[in-house]
Design an enzyme around this catalytic site. Structure first.
Site, PDB file in Angstrom:
ATOM      1  N   GLU A 254      42.698  38.834  16.740  1.00  0.00           N
ATOM      2  CA  GLU A 254      43.687  39.044  17.810  1.00  0.00           C
ATOM      3  C   GLU A 254      43.426  40.385  18.510  1.00  0.00           C
ATOM      4  OE1 GLU A 254      47.755  38.394  16.657  1.00  0.00           O
ATOM      5  OE2 GLU A 254      48.549  39.299  18.474  1.00  0.00           O
ATOM      6  N   ARG A 280      36.504  51.339  53.059  1.00  0.00           N
ATOM      7  CA  ARG A 280      37.592  52.121  53.652  1.00  0.00           C
ATOM      8  C   ARG A 280      37.049  53.435  54.203  1.00  0.00           C
ATOM      9  NH1 ARG A 280      42.675  51.838  55.788  1.00  0.00           N
ATOM     10  NH2 ARG A 280      43.801  53.805  55.416  1.00  0.00           N
TER      11      ARG A 280
END
Ligand SMILES: Cc1cc2nc3c(=O)[nH]c(=O)nc-3n(C[C@H](O)[C@H](O)[C@H](O)COP(=O)(O)OP(=O)(O)OC[C@H]3O[C@@H](n4cnc5c(N)ncnc54)[C@H](O)[C@@H]3O)c2cc1C
Length: 391
Positions: A254, A280
């Site tokens: 997990e 940008r």
């Protein structure tokens, strides 16, 4: 920057073969068709429809590693890594599928009886049965041995009383592996923990709220209640009193999954930020041309590459069946912390647009902090590492 792919090509991992990469391509196509166009809708609905689960099942993307006789394809764990990476690329809200495939179902394959496997596994593979695991309670999470939910054997049934919270897949779940106390007197306390499989429709089992979270909006997370809940004694998983040991065993995979998710999230955030700062402009040149941008990107790229190298070796060790407890704990805390820092810096490099929902970095920024909390908090990871270092 050769090894840090600036193109959107699958990464090459040492434990993956050409077959795994072909599988990745098919899965990616499937997700681009069946998940990506609907993901924003699922985020606002606060749930992923069951139809997506059954589509995953039809294509063999649920529990591919389990035996053919239960409907699986007996694949190696490399395929699970590919599935988890590709789900994470779409969004962390799909973590419930990873939880089903590689966290909950393995408890049944490892500790279930033949009868239990035949009863439950085939529908886990098709997606008709969705699973969850319920350890955490309103009063205790990290201190797992101190859970208060009890199960008392009366004739052919356990009578379960208690409440669980923060349960991933809690709303959809048809089958929940619930950590209970079958002995409240025994010391040390963890010897009283057992695992019971509680199914939709068991008398006395109900669900509470679908919890409203900071992120992971498409992932359903819920409270579960057990009031004199009658569970057939055949639904005990493994042996009474060994539940804590089973949890400690399976928590390694997990935690590794959380590390894999965090690493992929970091890679995705970095790549989309590289693309953004190149396009940008400010003060007459691309934002990528400022030294600050370059240094930030260089620092993040270094962390991502080092994280990937550590993770790849760890996955290979896990597949080889080695004891990975200490390194899994290291990967879990460090990779999730790196991802959290990267989310923050990448949002900053996006300027105001980074704070807008239409840019993926906004969602990643909301989704990533929980990775430091679930599957055992990062503080708990450090206590494990320290203990294993003899401290
Ligand atoms: C979105 C989400 C999904 C989840 N899904 C599931 C699920 O599917 N199933 C499930 O069972 N649980 C699930 N959890 C629960 C999760 O595993 C717990 O929240 C986590 O283990 C922490 O437990 P807690 O919230 O009770 O925190 P606490 O244990 O109360 O901890 C509070 C703080 O104290 C610190 N702390 C506690 N003990 C120590 C210590 N010994 N040393 C140092 N610091 C310490 C913690 O690190 C934390 O910072 C989920 C949680 C979230 C948020």
């Amino acid at each position: 920057m050769k090894s840090l792919s600036t193109k959107r090509e699958p990464r090459k991992h040492p434990y993956l073969t050409e077959d795994h990469q072909q599988f990745r391509k098919s899965l990616r196509k499937f997700l681009e068709r069946e998940a990506v166009p609907f993901y924003d809708e699922w985020e606002s609905d606060r749930i992923i429809p069951r139809s997506f689960w059954t589509k995953m099942g039809e294509q063999g993307y649920l529990c591919p590693d389990i035996d053919e006789k239960y409907g699986g394809s007996e694949t190696d764990w490399g395929y699970s890594v590919v599935i988890n990476e590709e789900l994470e690329r779409v969004g962390t809200g799909l973590i419930g599928v990873a939880l089903h495939n590689d966290i909950v179902v393995p408890y049944i394959t490892s500790f279930g009886t033949e009868e239990q496997k035949q009863r439950w596994l085939p529908s886990c593979v098709t997606g008709r049965t969705i699973t969850a695991i319920a350890m955490t309670e309103p009063g205790t999470g990290s201190d797992l041995a101190n859970i208060k939910t009890t199960a008392r054997l009366e004739g052919d049934h356990y009578i379960v009383n208690g409440a669980k919270t923060f349960i991933t897949n809690g709303i959809h779940a048809d089958l929940v592996i619930v950590a209970v106390k079958t002995d409240t007197e025994i010391r040390p306390q963890h010897k009283g923990v057992s695992l019971l499989v509680i199914e939709r429709g068991h008398q006395g089992f109900s669900r509470g709220r679908k919890l409203d979270k900071v992120g992971l909006h498409s992932q359903d997370t819920a409270e579960l209640f057990f009031e004199d809940c009658k569970v057939p004694k055949e639904n005990l998983l493994g042996e009474e009193g060994l539940g804590f040991l089973y949890l400690m065993d399976k928590l390694q995979q997990e935690r590794l999954l959380v590390g894999i998710g965090a690493q992929v999230a970091s890679e995705e955030m970095l790549q989309s930020t590289i693309d953004y700062v190149k396009s940008r402009e400010a003060f007459g040149r691309p934002v990528s041309q400022f030294q600050n941008t370059q240094f930030k990107i260089a620092e993040m790229a270094t962390e991502v590459e080092m994280g990937r190298a550590f993770l790849d070796q760890l996955i290979a060790d896990h597949i080889a069946g080695e004891d990975v407890v200490t390194k899994v704990s290291m990967a879990k805390w460090k990779l999730t912390e790196i991802a959290r820092n990267i989310a923050s810096q990448c949002m900053q490099l996006h300027g105001g647009y980074g704070y807008m929902e239409e840019y993926k970095i906004a969602r990643r920024y909301r989704d990533i902090p929980v990775a430091s909390i679930y599957a055992g908090t990062n503080d708990i990871m450090k206590t494990i590492i320290a203990r294993n270092l003899g401290l």
